[in-house]
Design a protein around this motif. Structure first.
Motif, PDB file in Angstrom:
ATOM      1  N   ASP A  67       0.938  -1.201  -0.010  1.00 53.69           N
ATOM      2  CA  ASP A  67       0.033   0.112   0.016  1.00 53.69           C
ATOM      3  C   ASP A  67       0.839   1.225   0.116  1.00 53.69           C
ATOM      4  OD1 ASP A  67       1.105  -0.382   2.446  1.00 53.69           O
ATOM      5  OD2 ASP A  67      -0.621   0.285   3.601  1.00 53.69           O
ATOM      6  N   GLU A  69       1.598   3.354  -2.294  1.00 56.48           N
ATOM      7  CA  GLU A  69       0.837   4.487  -3.164  1.00 56.48           C
ATOM      8  C   GLU A  69      -0.428   5.270  -2.281  1.00 56.48           C
ATOM      9  OE1 GLU A  69       1.862   6.233  -5.477  1.00 56.48           O
ATOM     10  OE2 GLU A  69       3.305   5.018  -5.953  1.00 56.48           O
ATOM     11  N   ARG A  70      -0.977   4.086  -1.598  1.00 55.67           N
ATOM     12  CA  ARG A  70      -2.269   4.837  -0.865  1.00 55.67           C
ATOM     13  C   ARG A  70      -2.038   4.997   0.605  1.00 55.67           C
ATOM     14  NH1 ARG A  70      -6.201   0.726   1.101  1.00 55.67           N
ATOM     15  NH2 ARG A  70      -5.248  -1.227   1.109  1.00 55.67           N
ATOM     16  N   TYR A  71      -0.952   4.808   1.100  1.00 58.55           N
ATOM     17  CA  TYR A  71      -0.435   4.921   2.682  1.00 58.55           C
ATOM     18  C   TYR A  71      -1.299   6.261   3.124  1.00 58.55           C
ATOM     19  CZ  TYR A  71       1.582   4.112   7.022  1.00 58.55           C
ATOM     20  OH  TYR A  71       1.861   4.005   8.503  1.00 58.55           O
ATOM     21  N   PRO A  72      -1.935   6.213   4.218  1.00 52.10           N
ATOM     22  CA  PRO A  72      -2.548   7.417   4.488  1.00 52.10           C
ATOM     23  C   PRO A  72      -1.545   8.617   4.955  1.00 52.10           C
ATOM     24  CG  PRO A  72      -2.810   5.766   6.615  1.00 52.10           C
ATOM     25  CD  PRO A  72      -2.215   5.070   5.091  1.00 52.10           C
ATOM     26  N   TYR A 190      -8.260   1.980   7.385  1.00 52.87           N
ATOM     27  CA  TYR A 190      -8.597   1.208   6.209  1.00 52.87           C
ATOM     28  C   TYR A 190      -9.604   0.122   6.425  1.00 52.87           C
ATOM     29  CZ  TYR A 190      -3.817   1.832   4.042  1.00 52.87           C
ATOM     30  OH  TYR A 190      -2.728   2.394   3.591  1.00 52.87           O
TER      31      TYR A 190
END
Length: 282
Positions: A67, A69-72, A190
Motif C-alpha cells: 500500500d 501509493e495509498r498509505y494514509p 482502512y
C-alpha cells in the motif's frame, strides 16, 4: 517547531545544539500520527533537550502490491499534533532527497529478520534497515524511540545499530491500544465497521494464551490451534502467521515453559494487521 526538508539543513540546525552539549532525541515515523506515535514523542521530550521527529513514507520497505501509493497521509494534522507535543524539529524529506539518483547501497540484517514479517514481506527489513541507518546518520541522535508493536522491526534495528557501532541508544516503547484493545496503527483507517470488530480477535487471543498457560498447557501446537481457531472464527480474517518465538532471537520455541512472544499478522479484509504480546512464564 521548525520544519526541515533538506538533509544539509537538518544537519546544520541540529549540530548547533549538539555542539553545546544538548541531548538529541529522535522519533522516526511515516506520518498519519496517532496516540501511539505521541507516546514516543512524549517520552522523547522527557528524556532529551531537543526533540526531532521525521515523517517519511519509505518506498524501499514496501513490496509489489503493497500500500505504498495509498498509505494514509495528513501532514497538516500531523504538524499540528507535533507542534502541540513540543517537538523542536520536523524532518520531512522527499523521496528524491533521501534516495538520490545513483544510490546503490543496501543493508541486510540476517537472523532476526528471517522469519515472521521477513518471510511474508521479502526485502521489507532491508528497506527498514537502510532508511533507519540513513535517518540516524542524518540526525545523529543520542536516543531514538520505536514502538514495540513492530517488535521484529525493533529487534532488527537494535541488531544493526549494535553491529555497526552506531552511537544511538534504541528505546523500545510499549504498544498503545484503543480502549477495546486494538493496537493503534495508521492502517486501522482502512477497516470498515465490521472489519474493525473482527480486528479485535488479535488482541483478544492473548487472553486465551494466558488461560492455557495458567492451566498448565506448554505444547506449542495445542495453544497455536486455540489461537488460530479463535481468529478464524471471526469474519473477514485470514492468518498470515501466528508464531510463538523466542523474544530475543525470534526463532520458534519448542515449548511454552519459558518466556516467549506470540507474534501475529492477520489480514482483516484487505488490511494486514500485526500485533504481539510478550508472555512471562514463572
Amino acid at each position: 517547531m521548525k520544519i526541515i526538508t533538506k538533509i544539509s539543513e537538518s544537519r546544520e540546525e541540529i549540530n548547533i545544539f549538539r555542539c553545546v552539549g544538548k541531548r538529541i532525541g529522535f522519533v522516526p515515523t511515516m506520518g498519519y500520527l496517532h496516540e501511539g506515535h505521541l507516546s514516543l514523542v512524549k517520552k522523547c521530550r522527557e528524556e532529551n533537550d531537543i526533540v526531532v521527529v521525521s515523517i517519511f513514507v519509505n518506498p524501499t520497505q514496501f513490496g509489489a502490491g503493497e500500500d505504498f501509493e495509498r498509505y494514509p497521509k495528513d501532514m497538516k494534522n500531523d504538524t499540528d499534533m507535533l507542534q502541540k507535543a513540543g517537538v523542536d524539529f520536523l524532518f520531512a524529506p522527499s523521496a528524491e532527497e533521501m534516495y538520490p539518483t545513483g544510490s546503490s547501497t543496501t543493508i541486510s540484517v540476517s537472523g532476526v529478520s528471517d522469519g515472521l514479517c521477513g518471510s511474508s514481506r521479502p526485502g521489507h527489513f532491508d528497506g527498514v534497515a537502510l532508511v533507519v541507518t540513513k535517518l540516524l546518520n542524518i540526525i545523529m541522535p543520542n536516543k531514538a524511540y520505536f514502538g514495540m508493536k513492530d517488535y521484529q522491526q525493533l529487534q532488527v534495528i537494535k541488531r544493526f545499530v549494535t553491529d555497526l557501532n552506531m552511537n544511538t541508544k534504541i528505546i523500545g516503547m510499549p504498544i498503545v491500544r484503543e480502549a477495546d484493545g486494538l493496537a493503534m496503527s495508521s492502517r486501522n483507517v482502512y477497516l470498515n465497521s465490521e472489519e474493525r470488530k473482527s480486528a479485535l480477535c488479535l488482541s483478544r487471543s492473548f487472553a486465551l494464551v494466558h488461560e492455557a498457560i495458567e492451566g498448565g498447557e506448554t505444547e506449542v501446537s495445542e495453544v497455536k490451534h486455540i489461537v488460530e481457531s479463535f481468529i478464524k472464527d471471526h469474519p473477514h480474517t485470514r492468518i498470515d502467521y501466528a508464531q510463538f518465538v523466542d523474544p530475543e532471537t525470534l526463532k520458534p520455541v519448542k515449548d511454552l515453559s519459558r518466556d516467549f512472544l506470540l507474534a501475529l499478522a492477520v489480514y482483516v479484509g484487505k488490511t494486514r494487521l500485526i500485533d504481539n504480546n510478550l508472555f512471562k512464564v514463572m
